[in-house]
Enzyme design. Structure first.
Site: not given
Length: 278
Positions: A148, A222, A226
């Site tokens: 991430d 996912e 973002e």
């Protein structure tokens, strides 16, 4: 790569069945594809219609301006930075006097994150020289394993770009550190060896991946929103520094990832998934 791009591909090679629909092929020794990029607005002017409650908006701004603290990890702490950057724009649009207070808050928070004081346990970045990497602490959601990273650090590039647009002096002092955070997830400079090229982005897939070390079920992403924000941050920070290469990389990622999101996550045109694939 082919649906909304300008290209000279002759897609008459064999086609393959894949989990994301038919993959077409072309023969050749080089390929050029041009993606549309129309830019985007970093904020909006104050509404002028009768339904806008100016006093209510002013109340939100005043409440946010009272903030003193910000999260200690790069994800939730990053969100606080991004909110502050957006509130600066809202306060400026309303000509609200709290703009200065919120600007001071964001400047102080980013200065804290971009410096290290011996003994502190959060709000700093550390170089991982064996992995050509830069990792923020406190980490969260396994970001120390590079998971991430574009989600987390996109909050830092975006907030730095928004702050730098109204406070150029901040970038004079901390622009290089903000640039390094951006290069951690999206290094655009092929001549540098301290970060890999586009660490989180798959150029042929057309989108980012969030898994750092991957997983038994394959890699994943996912949160396309973002991912898009990470490119917006790169573009706006590149504009504010200014850094032409950084801004160009942000535009590239924004143009490509938006198309991949519509194609694979939303299946905008239909037909990507087999009827028996639930």
């Amino acid at each position: 790569h082919v649906r909304k791009t300008k290209h000279a591909l002759k897609l008459d090679g064999p086609a393959f069945v894949t989990p994301r629909g038919p993959m077409r092929t072309a023969f050749g020794t080089s390929f050029e594809m041009v993606f549309p990029f129309r830019g985007f607005t970093p904020g909006w002017p104050a509404p002028t219609d009768a339904g806008f409650d100016r006093a209510r908006m002013a109340g939100y701004i005043e409440k946010f301006a009272e903030r003193k603290n910000y999260g200690g990890d790069t994800y939730w702490g990053g969100k606080d930075l991004q909110l502050a950057g957006q509130y600066i724009g809202m306060a400026r649009a309303l000509q609200h006097p709290a703009e200065g207070k919120i600007t001071d808050y964001l400047r102080g928070a980013l200065t804290d994150w971009f410096t290290y004081t011996p003994g502190e346990t959060e709000h700093y970045f550390a170089a991982y020289t064996n992995w050509p990497a830069l990792v923020g602490f406190n980490e969260s959601y396994w970001s120390y394993q590079f998971t991430d990273n574009h989600f987390h650090y996109g909050y830092f590039t975006l907030s730095s770009g928004l702050l730098g647009a109204v406070d150029p002096a901040f970038l004079e002092g901390y622009g290089e550190m903000a640039r390094r955070v951006g290069r951690q997830y999206a290094n655009w400079d092929r001549t540098r060896a301290d970060f890999p090229l586009l660490r989180t982005f798959d150029l042929w897939g057309g989108h980012s991946y969030a898994g750092g070390f991957s997983s038994p079920g394959g890699n994943n992403q996912e949160s396309t929103s973002e991912a898009m924000q990470s490119w917006a941050g790169l573009f706006l920070l590149g504009q504010a520094l200014p850094d032409e290469g950084m801004a160009a990389a942000g535009a590239l990622g924004y143009a490509m990832e938006s198309q991949a999101t519509l194609e694979y996550w939303f299946n905008q045109h239909g037909g990507n998934f087999a009827s028996h694939y639930p």
